[in-house]
Design a protein around this motif. Structure first.
Motif, PDB file in Angstrom:
ATOM      1  N   GLU A 178       1.023  -1.315  -0.037  1.00 34.86           N
ATOM      2  CA  GLU A 178      -0.052   0.005   0.106  1.00 34.86           C
ATOM      3  C   GLU A 178       0.990   1.273   0.041  1.00 34.86           C
ATOM      4  O   GLU A 178       0.352   2.888  -0.246  1.00 34.86           O
ATOM      5  N   ALA A 180       3.872   1.625  -1.616  1.00 37.35           N
ATOM      6  CA  ALA A 180       4.099   1.767  -2.942  1.00 37.35           C
ATOM      7  C   ALA A 180       2.914   2.153  -3.837  1.00 37.35           C
ATOM      8  O   ALA A 180       3.545   2.767  -4.157  1.00 37.35           O
ATOM      9  N   LEU A 181       2.098   1.463  -3.900  1.00 38.78           N
ATOM     10  CA  LEU A 181       0.490   1.808  -4.578  1.00 38.78           C
ATOM     11  C   LEU A 181       0.858   3.634  -4.361  1.00 38.78           C
ATOM     12  O   LEU A 181       0.513   4.434  -4.997  1.00 38.78           O
ATOM     13  N   ALA A 182       0.478   3.971  -2.816  1.00 39.64           N
ATOM     14  CA  ALA A 182       0.255   5.509  -2.863  1.00 39.64           C
ATOM     15  C   ALA A 182       1.158   5.842  -3.465  1.00 39.64           C
ATOM     16  O   ALA A 182       1.090   7.462  -3.879  1.00 39.64           O
ATOM     17  N   GLN A 183       3.332   5.635  -2.991  1.00 37.64           N
ATOM     18  CA  GLN A 183       3.701   6.756  -4.251  1.00 37.64           C
ATOM     19  C   GLN A 183       3.832   6.473  -5.261  1.00 37.64           C
ATOM     20  O   GLN A 183       3.332   7.692  -6.390  1.00 37.64           O
ATOM     21  N   THR A 184       2.722   5.187  -6.295  1.00 40.39           N
ATOM     22  CA  THR A 184       2.799   5.273  -7.436  1.00 40.39           C
ATOM     23  C   THR A 184       2.160   6.718  -7.798  1.00 40.39           C
ATOM     24  O   THR A 184       2.016   6.689  -8.799  1.00 40.39           O
ATOM     25  N   LEU A 185       1.356   7.138  -6.768  1.00 45.66           N
ATOM     26  CA  LEU A 185       0.055   8.032  -6.195  1.00 45.66           C
ATOM     27  C   LEU A 185       0.992   9.581  -7.384  1.00 45.66           C
ATOM     28  O   LEU A 185      -0.287  10.291  -6.812  1.00 45.66           O
ATOM     29  N   TYR A 187       2.800  10.123  -3.887  1.00 45.16           N
ATOM     30  CA  TYR A 187       2.446  10.781  -3.004  1.00 45.16           C
ATOM     31  C   TYR A 187       4.236  10.672  -2.344  1.00 45.16           C
ATOM     32  O   TYR A 187       4.443   9.721  -2.391  1.00 45.16           O
TER      33      TYR A 187
ATOM     34  N   THR B  80       9.673   7.534  -6.390  1.00 43.34           N
ATOM     35  CA  THR B  80       8.623   7.154  -7.521  1.00 43.34           C
ATOM     36  C   THR B  80       7.621   8.035  -7.214  1.00 43.34           C
ATOM     37  O   THR B  80       6.554   8.347  -8.257  1.00 43.34           O
ATOM     38  N   ILE B  85       4.640   7.610 -13.262  1.00 45.38           N
ATOM     39  CA  ILE B  85       3.981   6.573 -13.545  1.00 45.38           C
ATOM     40  C   ILE B  85       2.964   5.621 -12.465  1.00 45.38           C
ATOM     41  O   ILE B  85       3.272   5.266 -11.275  1.00 45.38           O
ATOM     42  N   PHE B  89      -1.362  -3.166  -8.786  1.00 48.76           N
ATOM     43  CA  PHE B  89      -1.144  -4.640  -8.673  1.00 48.76           C
ATOM     44  C   PHE B  89      -2.224  -6.015  -8.630  1.00 48.76           C
ATOM     45  O   PHE B  89      -3.040  -5.037  -9.199  1.00 48.76           O
ATOM     46  N   ALA B 156      -5.558   9.406 -10.601  1.00 52.07           N
ATOM     47  CA  ALA B 156      -3.849  10.621 -10.083  1.00 52.07           C
ATOM     48  C   ALA B 156      -3.411  11.158 -11.599  1.00 52.07           C
ATOM     49  O   ALA B 156      -2.430  11.952 -11.313  1.00 52.07           O
TER      50      ALA B 156
END
Lengths: 549, 216
Positions: A178, A180-185, A187, B80, B85, B89, B156
């Motif tokens: 999660e 990592a996911l927030a960073q791909t958005l 953040y 990141t 990008i 998942f 996003a």
């Protein structure tokens, strides 16, 4: 047929366990409430001139210390998680966790007092002092010393309870993903932690936090050593009244205990409500992504924490062997082992401490494992508030109940009474620390085991408990440490016939015997540390002799 | 907006996972990266998104040697959060402490509140989930959750999107539906996308397929 009888047998076992724990807890709580609810005692309390100031002091020290400890633990966790250095953050934790409150307060006293190390280190070259100044640096009327000691003590506890969550494989992998996911958005790592992970972690830390809050509002032993004296906090005031031979004053002390319980309740509600509000405000986050640059050099918090503990340890070690030690000298002029000889002569105190701690933590472990194994999840969820009651009830109120029950059962001054009193206090901590790992155990292992034709007993002995041995060992060590640190229950149920290293250390702290006080406080610290070391050794992962080529 | 990836070497300390892989994806196109499990498909995505470090914690660290560029702009050294990008998942990873709408709102860039809420409402609408905003994500079906996860990634406004076996956890009937849903939205959004799968039925564009795990 067989299945249903199995289920009902489990329910029977869980019911028996529940009765075993709930009856004494409820009885004690009711007894305490009964003693503390005489109208005359409440009238006397309301008219007591010390009440308002003591109550305000209690609110201030309790809330300030909880807020600072919560904030400090959160900041350390955020940093540790974002930089993936949680393991390093948690390495020094067992020693900090094992340090009893009273030992820390006594060590703090020897650091901060006018004749303490801090001023010695600065005198006379900087301060010009040749003798200790008449400052109130430790029992300061604002309770700052108490707040500092509480914060230093509670941060490791909060870190450790957070770690028990983060060490669960399922939770950790999910939260890493999660994050990592927030960073791909878009953040930034730190902001992603605060918006996504911290709210989830914080809600799992609700019980530990309430324990910290309750403890901060109601602490007696630490406040006796380092808290404000005239007037003291409400808990110390209650304790003083409970010492009184006059039944009316005793009842007033019990009423104060009930008042403290109400304050804990009110503050908990306030805390949870404001946390809810804060989370609602944060949940949207307004879409701000946060700066990506790393904030440099904020690793000082961890070092400060470690440094204080190291200084306390050293102060107690040096203090316990110090002979003549005139004021501005940084080191004692002479060393002596008199204090340790005195400790050795009263070995009964150490033995009492040891068997109480070993006995109560063992009983609590067996109960907790049996409960987690047998009780349906629904029961467990419903019963947690009751089982955690000793955590959140003020110690001064709790011992009033214990004392009343002890008198009725003629357990006061008895080995069994003392053991029961300690076990009731130890149990919630053991259960709290064991639950995450135990309940997080993958249920598929049990199905796999059954499909291989093995019995349930073999599964527990050969698979589940070996895999959980680290959690089992550390939960026991936690119980051991909690028992060693018990002050009021030992005092009350021991009825003067039993002394532990904690009661000795706290009693001595108000006197002038630096070396003997240090020795007992040092011992109070050493016993749980040894227990944690033993737990770490017992819980070590299996080493395979053939490594992969 | 063209995504160009060149992986010189993606390896642990003593085992090379991927070597000399090069591909480009044009805006609105979907490249499919195929290969058996263990061939390093997911790791390639992690290298592109810059999440190698955080996802491989615990297991052996992977080292990435190569370059990721978006329209000629080198992203390789960026964290990141600054790459722009998006990554979808295998699990939907809806945040359990937020409602469906809050999950979506979390992805919308900062701006006037009304516009952000409107973007969320439109996304819910497109996903066929109008009226589901206030729901707890746990109460949604697997297919609904998957759609929310995709909408969140798109809200996003990523400059490229990576999809890590997004269909593997859905049953066959849902799979076809959701696949069409994903492909439509990706083409509409006009960003380059990389899809990882081991199922030939998932190939979006037969002219854009890279197979991993084969020598040469």
């Amino acid at each position: 047929m067989r299945l249903s009888s199995n289920v009902s047998r489990r329910h029977l076992g869980a019911g028996a366990l529940l009765a075993l724990a709930a009856v004494p807890v409820l009885w004690t709580a009711l007894e305490a409430l009964k003693t503390g609810s005489h109208p005359a005692a409440w009238r006397a309390l309301a008219q007591d001139p010390a009440l308002t100031h003591a109550a305000l002091l209690t609110l201030w020290t309790g809330l300030a210390s909880t807020l600072l400890a919560w904030w400090g633990a959160a900041a350390l966790l955020a940093r540790g998680f974002v930089r993936q250095r949680l393991a390093r953050l948690l390495r020094g934790l067992p020693v900090m966790l094992a340090t009893p409150h009273a030992a820390l307060a006594i060590g703090f006293l020897f650091l901060l007092a006018p004749s303490g190390w801090l001023l010695r280190a600065l005198s006379p070259w900087l301060t010009g002092f040749d003798s200790p100044p008449p400052w109130a640096t430790t029992q300061d009327p604002w309770g700052l010393g108490l707040i500092a000691a509480l914060v230093i003590k509670e941060i490791p506890f909060l870190l450790w309870t957070a770690a028990t969550q983060l060490q669960r494989d399922d939770v950790r992998q999910r939260w890493r993903a999660e994050h990592a996911l927030a960073q791909t958005l878009g953040y930034a790592p730190r902001r992603a932690f605060w918006l996504v992970l911290w709210p989830q972690l914080a809600s799992r830390l609700r019980w530990p936090l309430l324990a910290v809050l309750a403890y901060g509002l109601t602490v007696v032993d630490m406040a006796l050593v380092i808290g404000p004296a005239t007037p003291p906090t409400l808990a110390v005031l209650a304790w003083q009244w409970l010492q009184d031979a006059d039944p009316a004053t005793y009842a007033q002390g019990a009423a104060t205990g009930v008042l403290l319980a109400l304050m804990v309740l009110a503050c908990s509600a306030l805390w949870l409500a404001s946390q809810q509000l804060h989370r609602r405000a944060l949940a949207h986050g307004h879409g701000v992504r946060g700066p990506v640059e790393r904030t440099p050099g904020s690793g000082i918090g961890l070092w400060l924490l470690l440094g204080v503990y190291a200084a306390v340890l050293l102060a107690l070690a040096v203090g316990s062997v110090s002979g003549v030690w005139a004021f501005p000298a940084v080191w004692p002029q002479s060393f002596t082992t008199v204090a340790w000889e005195q400790v050795a002569q009263s070995s009964g105190t150490v033995l009492t401490t040891l068997w109480l701690a070993a006995g109560s933590s063992a009983v609590a472990l067996v109960w907790s494992v049996a409960w987690l194994e047998l009780a349906p999840r629904r029961w467990d969820d419903a019963m947690r508030p009751l089982l955690y009651l000793p955590l959140v009830l003020p110690a001064v109120l709790w011992v009033v109940g214990l004392y009343g029950v002890g008198l009725q059962l003629r357990l006061e001054g008895q080995v069994s009474g003392l053991l029961i009193a300690h076990t009731l206090m130890v149990l919630p901590y053991v259960l709290l620390s064991l639950s995450p790992a135990y309940l997080g155990f993958d249920p598929r292992y049990a199905q796999l085991n059954a499909s291989l034709g093995r019995s349930g007993g073999a599964f527990l002995l050969r698979v589940k408990w070996p895999l959980l041995k680290r959690a089992l060992a550390s939960a026991t060590a936690v119980g051991f440490a909690v028992s060693v640190a018990q002050y009021l229950p030992t005092l009350y149920l021991g009825a003067g016939r039993f002394a532990s290293v904690t009661t000795e250390a706290v009693t001595l702290a108000s006197g002038g015997q630096r070396s003997l006080t240090s020795a007992y406080a040092g011992l109070q610290l050493a016993l749980p540390v040894l227990a944690f070391a033993l737990a770490a050794w017992l819980g070590r992962p299996r080493r395979f002799t053939h490594s992969a080529a | 907006m063209t995504l160009a990836v060149h992986i010189h070497r993606l390896a642990t300390r003593d085992h090379t996972l991927v070597q000399d892989l090069r591909f480009e994806v044009a805006p609105g196109r979907i490249l499919t990266l195929m290969g058996p499990s263990g061939s390093g498909k997911s790791s390639v995505l992690a290298a592109i998104a810059g999440t190698l470090h955080s996802v491989t914690e615990g297991s052996e660290a992977l080292r990435f040697d190569g370059a990721v560029t978006l329209d000629g702009r080198d992203l390789t050294r960026l964290p990141t959060a600054q790459r722009g990008i998006g990554l979808l998942f295998q699990d939907d990873l809806l945040f359990a402490h937020m409602t469906v709408a809050e999950n979506l709102l979390f992805a919308v860039p900062a701006g006037p509140k009304r516009e952000r809420l409107a973007a969320v409402a439109q996304a819910l609408d497109e996903a066929g989930l109008a009226g589901f905003g206030a729901r707890d994500p746990a109460t949604l079906s697997g297919g609904q959750r998957a759609r929310v996860a995709l909408m969140r990634a798109l809200l996003a406004r990523p400059r490229a999107l990576l999809l890590d076996e997004p269909f593997s956890k859905l049953d066959a009937a849902l799979r076809d539906q959701f696949r069409a849903f994903v492909f439509d939205h990706l083409r509409d959004s006009g960003v380059p996308a990389v899809l990882v799968t081991h199922d030939a039925a998932d190939v979006a564009d037969p002219s854009l397929v890279v197979e991993l795990g084969r020598a040469g």
